[in-house]
Design a protein around this motif. Structure first.
Motif, PDB file in Angstrom:
ATOM      1  N   TYR A  75     -20.400 -17.320   9.546  1.00  0.00           N
ATOM      2  CA  TYR A  75     -20.197 -16.319   8.486  1.00  0.00           C
ATOM      3  C   TYR A  75     -18.837 -15.646   8.637  1.00  0.00           C
ATOM      4  CZ  TYR A  75     -24.683 -16.131   6.011  1.00  0.00           C
ATOM      5  OH  TYR A  75     -25.748 -16.416   5.205  1.00  0.00           O
ATOM      6  N   GLU A  76     -18.535 -15.198   9.847  1.00  0.00           N
ATOM      7  CA  GLU A  76     -17.296 -14.462  10.077  1.00  0.00           C
ATOM      8  C   GLU A  76     -16.060 -15.344   9.881  1.00  0.00           C
ATOM      9  OE1 GLU A  76     -19.156 -11.148  13.117  1.00  0.00           O
ATOM     10  OE2 GLU A  76     -18.224 -12.952  13.951  1.00  0.00           O
ATOM     11  N   GLU A  77     -16.170 -16.608  10.206  1.00  0.00           N
ATOM     12  CA  GLU A  77     -15.044 -17.529  10.003  1.00  0.00           C
ATOM     13  C   GLU A  77     -14.712 -17.680   8.518  1.00  0.00           C
ATOM     14  OE1 GLU A  77     -13.747 -21.415  12.334  1.00  0.00           O
ATOM     15  OE2 GLU A  77     -15.506 -21.774  11.084  1.00  0.00           O
ATOM     16  N   GLN A  78     -15.697 -17.469   7.666  1.00  0.00           N
ATOM     17  CA  GLN A  78     -15.501 -17.533   6.216  1.00  0.00           C
ATOM     18  C   GLN A  78     -15.129 -16.170   5.627  1.00  0.00           C
ATOM     19  OE1 GLN A  78     -15.473 -20.462   4.652  1.00  0.00           O
ATOM     20  NE2 GLN A  78     -15.902 -21.387   6.643  1.00  0.00           N
ATOM     21  N   GLY A  79     -14.858 -15.199   6.503  1.00  0.00           N
ATOM     22  CA  GLY A  79     -14.468 -13.872   6.044  1.00  0.00           C
ATOM     23  C   GLY A  79     -15.625 -13.018   5.573  1.00  0.00           C
ATOM     24  N   LYS A  80     -16.831 -13.388   5.954  1.00  0.00           N
ATOM     25  CA  LYS A  80     -18.019 -12.642   5.528  1.00  0.00           C
ATOM     26  C   LYS A  80     -18.486 -11.720   6.640  1.00  0.00           C
ATOM     27  CE  LYS A  80     -19.180 -16.179   2.257  1.00  0.00           C
ATOM     28  NZ  LYS A  80     -20.077 -17.209   1.824  1.00  0.00           N
ATOM     29  N   LYS A  81     -19.198 -10.672   6.238  1.00  0.00           N
ATOM     30  CA  LYS A  81     -19.643  -9.635   7.154  1.00  0.00           C
ATOM     31  C   LYS A  81     -21.082  -9.889   7.601  1.00  0.00           C
ATOM     32  CE  LYS A  81     -19.728  -4.603   7.365  1.00  0.00           C
ATOM     33  NZ  LYS A  81     -19.535  -3.392   6.589  1.00  0.00           N
ATOM     34  N   VAL A  82     -21.309  -9.744   8.906  1.00  0.00           N
ATOM     35  CA  VAL A  82     -22.633  -9.953   9.486  1.00  0.00           C
ATOM     36  C   VAL A  82     -23.033  -8.707  10.275  1.00  0.00           C
ATOM     37  CG1 VAL A  82     -24.000 -11.396  11.048  1.00  0.00           C
ATOM     38  CG2 VAL A  82     -22.176 -12.427   9.710  1.00  0.00           C
ATOM     39  N   THR A  83     -24.280  -8.304  10.149  1.00  0.00           N
ATOM     40  CA  THR A  83     -24.833  -7.234  10.970  1.00  0.00           C
ATOM     41  C   THR A  83     -25.814  -7.849  11.948  1.00  0.00           C
ATOM     42  OG1 THR A  83     -24.569  -5.564   9.236  1.00  0.00           O
ATOM     43  CG2 THR A  83     -26.181  -5.098  10.960  1.00  0.00           C
TER      44      THR A  83
END
Length: 193
Positions: free
Chosen positions: A26-34
């Motif tokens: 997710y983070e590699e695609q610029g998305k935010k994860v909690t």
């Protein structure tokens, strides 16, 4: 459409490394994860999700008073990942279902299904009841001469198998082994530890 996923497996089945891989993707695609982890599990430090292979990430600690829905609502991530979900309360699982239903955010929960007594944890029971999709992460029996699927968790204290007592005693390979049903009832303790 978002879903509530429950991915369960025995100890050493790669649950935490799979969670960390999903977070990385997710983070590699610029998305935010909690990320959430129970406050009771401090084996790798407070607020840490760690794999036995040495990779770790910071996470929000969950205690009895934590409202997961409110935590997620404040940050609105693209995905929520929860480690060691078996240690959460049913109300926490219901809050995660609300995250999926009201915030349209996917939630993936990882954890054990049963304890060393072969009984559900509160969090795992609730995860089974509330999840939209349940997936098993498989591993093999820890006995060196066995290739069966591990379906049980064997607790060993002072060289003796333990089948009763308090449900929660946080530990790792020093205390527990994932085994098949045969080696749960007939362990060769000297070969497992």
């Amino acid at each position: 459409m978002a879903k509530l996923y429950y991915r369960f497996g025995q100890m050493n089945a790669s649950k935490s490394i799979q969670l960390l891989t999903v977070a990385h993707n997710y983070e590699e695609q610029g998305k935010k994860v909690t990320l959430f982890t129970p406050a009771i599990d401090t084996r790798f430090g407070h607020g840490k999700i760690a794999s036995r292979v040495g990779i770790q990430k910071d996470a929000i600690e969950v205690d009895d008073d934590t409202n997961l829905f409110e935590e997620v609502k404040q940050t609105l991530p693209d995905c929520v990942l929860v480690d060691e979900v078996q240690f959460l309360r049913e109300r926490h699982i219901q809050q995660l279902a609300k995250v999926v239903d009201e915030l349209n955010t996917p939630v993936i929960m990882y954890g054990l299904l049963k304890d060393y007594r072969n009984e559900f944890f509160e969090g795992s029971r609730a995860a089974v009841l509330w999840a939209d999709q349940i997936e098993e992460i498989k591993t093999i029996c820890a006995h060196p001469d066995c290739n069966r699927k591990a379906t049980m968790i064997l607790k060993i204290k002072d060289g003796v198998p333990v089948y009763s007592g308090e449900q929660i005693e946080v530990g790792g390979n020093d205390l527990y082994r994932s085994v098949c049903r045969r080696h749960y009832f007939h362990p060769d303790v000297t070969r497992l530890f």
